[in-house]
Design a protein around this motif. Structure first.
Motif, PDB file in Angstrom:
ATOM      1  N   GLY A 245       0.742  -1.365  -0.011  1.00  0.00           N
ATOM      2  CA  GLY A 245       0.037  -0.055   0.085  1.00  0.00           C
ATOM      3  C   GLY A 245       0.690   1.211  -0.030  1.00  0.00           C
ATOM      4  N   THR A 246       2.107   1.227   0.340  1.00  0.00           N
ATOM      5  CA  THR A 246       2.918   2.392   0.460  1.00  0.00           C
ATOM      6  C   THR A 246       4.183   2.296  -0.408  1.00  0.00           C
ATOM      7  N   SER A 247       4.137   1.333  -1.356  1.00  0.00           N
ATOM      8  CA  SER A 247       5.133   0.991  -2.220  1.00  0.00           C
ATOM      9  C   SER A 247       5.214   1.869  -3.273  1.00  0.00           C
ATOM     10  N   THR A 248       6.369   2.590  -3.702  1.00  0.00           N
ATOM     11  CA  THR A 248       6.489   3.389  -4.772  1.00  0.00           C
ATOM     12  C   THR A 248       6.690   2.808  -6.175  1.00  0.00           C
ATOM     13  N   VAL A 249       6.906   1.469  -6.119  1.00  0.00           N
ATOM     14  CA  VAL A 249       7.534   0.581  -7.146  1.00  0.00           C
ATOM     15  C   VAL A 249       6.277   0.332  -8.139  1.00  0.00           C
TER      16      VAL A 249
END
Length: 249
Positions: A245-249
């Motif tokens: 949910g917080t990944s920027t990938v």
């Protein structure tokens, strides 16, 4: 959440030509009855939050008590789970405040002291803490002891050692992450997961809920440690979902 779905379905059903007025009335009465219980739980959570004065004394911490309450609604909306919602809301608020303490505010030396204080679980440890940490520690200490008191009073089981251990484990996982950050260490995936399934708060929440919503004996609490893989696997799922949910990938 299922209760929001129920409200939506009531509106749809009411517009049907062949709707049963008695069934509709029962559905509305049920919805209103359960909603009134939820509102009382919300009032309780609001009063408790204000009594901690965390928003004033811990200005760095996220004010998420309302979000924490909605989480509990998603996990258990049933009217008989009122105590669970109230307890789990407190747990969510405490986890959030302590997580922010470790992640965004405390120095590594201060965090080491806070972790030691939680391990000791003694108000005498207050003297060695900075002022802002005293509020956080005593709020945690008093809230968890109160939960243990209520379980002893109502169910006749002393679970303070098990509840305390979950908070010690959580703070140890937080301090390890803090050490990694401050030293620039990048853990392997295995190292990360060995710690992250605890730092997500899953074991802490599940053990508190198990004690509060069943009628356990000491043997039951001890058996949780023997079958920890059940808690570990569910907590890893929660951790990976949270990371996605917080990944920027």
């Amino acid at each position: 959440m299922s209760r929001l779905d129920a409200r939506w379905f009531i509106d749809i059903y009411e517009r049907k030509v062949d709707m049963n007025p008695i069934l509709l009335e029962i559905a509305k009465l049920d919805f209103n009855r359960v909603q009134s219980i939820h509102q009382e739980d919300l009032k309780y959570a609001s009063r408790w939050w204000r009594s901690t004065r965390f928003s004033e004394k811990l200005s760095f911490a996220r004010d998420r008590w309302m979000e924490c309450f909605f989480w509990t609604m998603g996990m258990g909306f049933e009217p008989e789970l009122s105590y669970f919602r109230r307890t789990a809301t407190k747990i969510g608020v405490l986890i959030t405040a302590i997580d922010d303490l470790y992640d965004v505010y405390g120095t590594l030396d201060e965090l080491e002291l806070f972790t030691e204080a939680v391990e000791r679980w003694n108000v005498d440890a207050l003297d060695q803490l900075p002022d802002y940490m005293k509020i956080c520690f005593l709020g945690l200490h008093n809230s968890v002891n109160e939960m243990a008191f209520e379980l002893l009073r109502d169910k006749g089981i002393n679970v303070i050692q098990y509840l305390k251990k979950t908070w010690v484990d959580l703070c140890k996982s937080y301090i390890l992450e803090a050490r990694w950050y401050h030293t620039g260490y990048k853990p392997t995936l295995e190292e990360y997961l060995d710690n992250a399934w605890i730092s997500i708060g899953g074991p802490l929440l599940l053990i508190h809920v198990y004690a509060s919503e069943t009628s356990p004996m000491i043997q039951d609490m001890e058996s949780l440690e023997k079958h920890i893989d059940i808690i570990r696997c569910s907590s890893i799922i929660a951790r990976l979902a949270d990371d996605l949910g917080t990944s920027t990938v």
